[in-house]
Design an enzyme around this catalytic site. Structure first.
Site, short mmCIF file in Angstrom:
data_model
loop_
_atom_site.label_atom_id
_atom_site.label_comp_id
_atom_site.label_asym_id
_atom_site.label_seq_id
_atom_site.Cartn_x
_atom_site.Cartn_y
_atom_site.Cartn_z
N ARG A 51 67.85 -109.44 48.29
CA ARG A 51 68.19 -109.54 49.50
C ARG A 51 69.57 -109.64 49.76
O ARG A 51 70.32 -109.21 48.71
CB ARG A 51 67.53 -110.95 50.22
CG ARG A 51 67.24 -112.11 49.32
CD ARG A 51 68.80 -112.64 49.04
NE ARG A 51 69.74 -112.90 49.84
CZ ARG A 51 70.99 -112.92 49.68
NH1 ARG A 51 71.63 -112.83 48.65
NH2 ARG A 51 71.66 -113.42 51.00
N GLY A 52 70.12 -109.62 50.88
CA GLY A 52 71.61 -108.96 51.33
C GLY A 52 71.60 -107.76 51.60
O GLY A 52 71.07 -106.66 51.01
N ALA A 53 72.38 -107.34 52.80
CA ALA A 53 72.20 -106.03 53.11
C ALA A 53 72.84 -104.97 52.24
O ALA A 53 71.87 -103.96 51.88
CB ALA A 53 73.12 -105.90 54.60
N ARG B 179 62.42 -104.22 55.70
CA ARG B 179 63.28 -105.08 56.39
C ARG B 179 63.88 -104.57 57.33
O ARG B 179 64.41 -103.34 57.24
CB ARG B 179 64.08 -106.05 55.42
CG ARG B 179 63.36 -106.80 54.47
CD ARG B 179 64.19 -108.02 53.67
NE ARG B 179 64.73 -108.98 54.87
CZ ARG B 179 65.73 -109.97 54.77
NH1 ARG B 179 66.24 -109.78 53.42
NH2 ARG B 179 66.13 -110.75 55.54
N ASP C 231 74.91 -107.65 58.57
CA ASP C 231 73.53 -106.68 58.30
C ASP C 231 73.59 -105.49 59.00
O ASP C 231 73.04 -104.39 58.69
CB ASP C 231 72.33 -107.43 58.68
CG ASP C 231 72.10 -108.66 57.75
OD1 ASP C 231 72.98 -109.58 57.63
OD2 ASP C 231 71.57 -108.36 56.47
N ASN D 102 74.14 -110.95 61.82
CA ASN D 102 74.36 -111.48 60.38
C ASN D 102 73.02 -112.68 60.64
O ASN D 102 72.56 -112.80 61.48
CB ASN D 102 75.62 -112.09 60.14
CG ASN D 102 75.73 -112.54 58.75
OD1 ASN D 102 75.55 -111.68 57.89
ND2 ASN D 102 76.05 -113.80 58.39
N LYS D 103 73.12 -113.34 59.62
CA LYS D 103 71.96 -114.41 59.33
C LYS D 103 72.07 -115.14 60.65
O LYS D 103 73.23 -115.72 61.12
CB LYS D 103 72.25 -115.07 57.99
CG LYS D 103 71.37 -116.36 57.81
CD LYS D 103 69.85 -115.78 57.70
CE LYS D 103 69.74 -114.70 56.93
NZ LYS D 103 68.19 -114.07 56.95
#
Ligand code: MRU
Length: 359
Positions: free
Chosen positions: A52-54, A89, A242, A252-253
């Site tokens: 995970r993570g862009a 995603r 992201d 972002n989150k």
């Protein structure tokens, strides 16, 4: 970066043509390496957030295309693999960026050349990510040094949200890379780590990697940041992204927007660190145009953690029967962002500020 003193990356190819990853759904409780053998494996690893993570899901998608080409290098297989990876995603544009880049190059090649070319491209994208993140670290560390110069002899307090560290990239990270470079430079610092409900990437992943690197840090629940800023206990905020519009809005989150509002209200600089591949040059209005991932409400109503005996357990924390909604990201408008830190430098959050970046 380090796990138990050993250097690791988040993803790497094996001699047999498979791809190995650190399974991030098992961190911080266990370091488990998982082998991806097929496109299905890559899609599952991205959608379940084993990776995970862009930036990392972009790299993982490139390797996913290589795994797909290993099985079938036809036009139909290439198109299908790209479609499935992009759907795994929706918010981080790095994933579509990597798929589009690899697909365009492979489509121009004869079928017999595609598998080797796909592995070569995935390798290139992997190494480029490492170089870009290190450069983000150098550029962002200059901002931390500037904050340190304002309070000689004192610790610089940095607030971060979610995990934009090396676990969200191949190595180094985006928002945490400047912290690691500042640490190398001997700047005294301390990191406030937002827990980042509901998946707790801050408490589980950011705290884990900062701890492994010996960076002083404290976990806080997501609503503490505003209080700390009101009391002068945050010198700057540093988060990842992201997807960034050409006008400087950034997804972002979930919860990032509220931190940016609090930072603006308290005169605290709010920086976003991301590689240029996170900019979506087709978008001009982040709130209206960036697709926001919605995940299973069970991630809100239930929590998984370690028992005293080391086993994992999932428990319900909510009233039985109450529904939950689970938006994965929010959009921070450009007006609340002090600057973007990329591999190319530090840029004002505006169309003019980003316009000089390669696209
Ligand atoms: O849902 P996640 O864990 O993939 O979300 C990660 C984030 O929001 C990060 O801040 C972002 O991807 C930047 S990663 C360098």
């Amino acid at each position: 970066m380090l796990i138990h003193g050993q250097p690791f990356r988040t993803i790497w190819p094996t001699a047999s043509g498979a791809v190995e990853i650190i399974d991030q759904t098992r961190l911080p409780h266990a370091v488990v390496i998982v082998a991806l053998e097929t496109l299905d494996d890559a899609v599952e690893a991205i959608s379940t957030m084993r990776v995970r993570g862009a930036p990392l899901i972009g790299v993982a998608a490139a390797w996913g295309l290589a795994l797909a080409m290993r099985a079938d290098s036809s036009d139909a297989a290439l198109t299908d693999a790209g479609r499935r990876l992009k759907a795994s995603r929706p918010t981080a544009v790095n994933l579509a960026w990597a798929v589009d880049r690899v697909t365009a190059e492979l489509a121009a090649l004869p079928l017999s050349a595609r598998e080797a070319a796909a592995y070569g491209l995935a390798h290139d994208i992997t190494e480029e990510d490492v170089v870009a993140c290190r450069r983000i670290g150098e550029n962002g560390a200059d901002l931390i040094a500037a904050a340190a110069a304002l309070k000689p002899g004192e610790v610089v307090n940095i607030l971060t949200h979610c995990n934009a560290g090396w676990l969200a990239t191949v190595d180094w990270g985006t928002a945490l890379a400047p912290i690691y470079v500042a640490q190398e430079r001997g700047i005294p610092l301390h990191v406030w780590v937002d827990e980042t409900r509901p998946r707790n990437q801050g408490a589980a992943l950011t705290a884990f990697e900062l701890g492994q690197q010996g960076v002083d840090h404290t976990i806080i629940v997501d609503n503490v940041g505003g209080h700390l800023m009101q009391h002068g206990r945050v010198d700057l905020c540093l988060v990842g992204a992201d997807r960034i519009t050409r006008t400087g809005d950034a997804a972002n989150k979930i919860g990032t927007y509220l931190k940016a509002l609090a930072a603006t209200d308290n005169g605290v600089d709010f920086h976003i660190a991301a590689p240029a591949s996170t900019i979506d040059w087709t978008l001009t209005d982040g709130v209206a145009q960036i697709p926001i991932e919605e995940r299973d409400g069970a991630e809100v109503t239930h929590m998984t953690g370690a028992l005293a005996d080391g086993g994992l357990a999932t428990v319900q924390i909510s009233a039985p029967g109450s529904p939950a909604v689970n938006f994965g990201f929010d959009v921070t408008p450009a007006r609340l962002i002090t600057s973007f830190v990329t591999e190319h430098g530090v840029h004002p959050a505006s169309e003019a500020g980003l316009g000089s970046l390669p696209h």
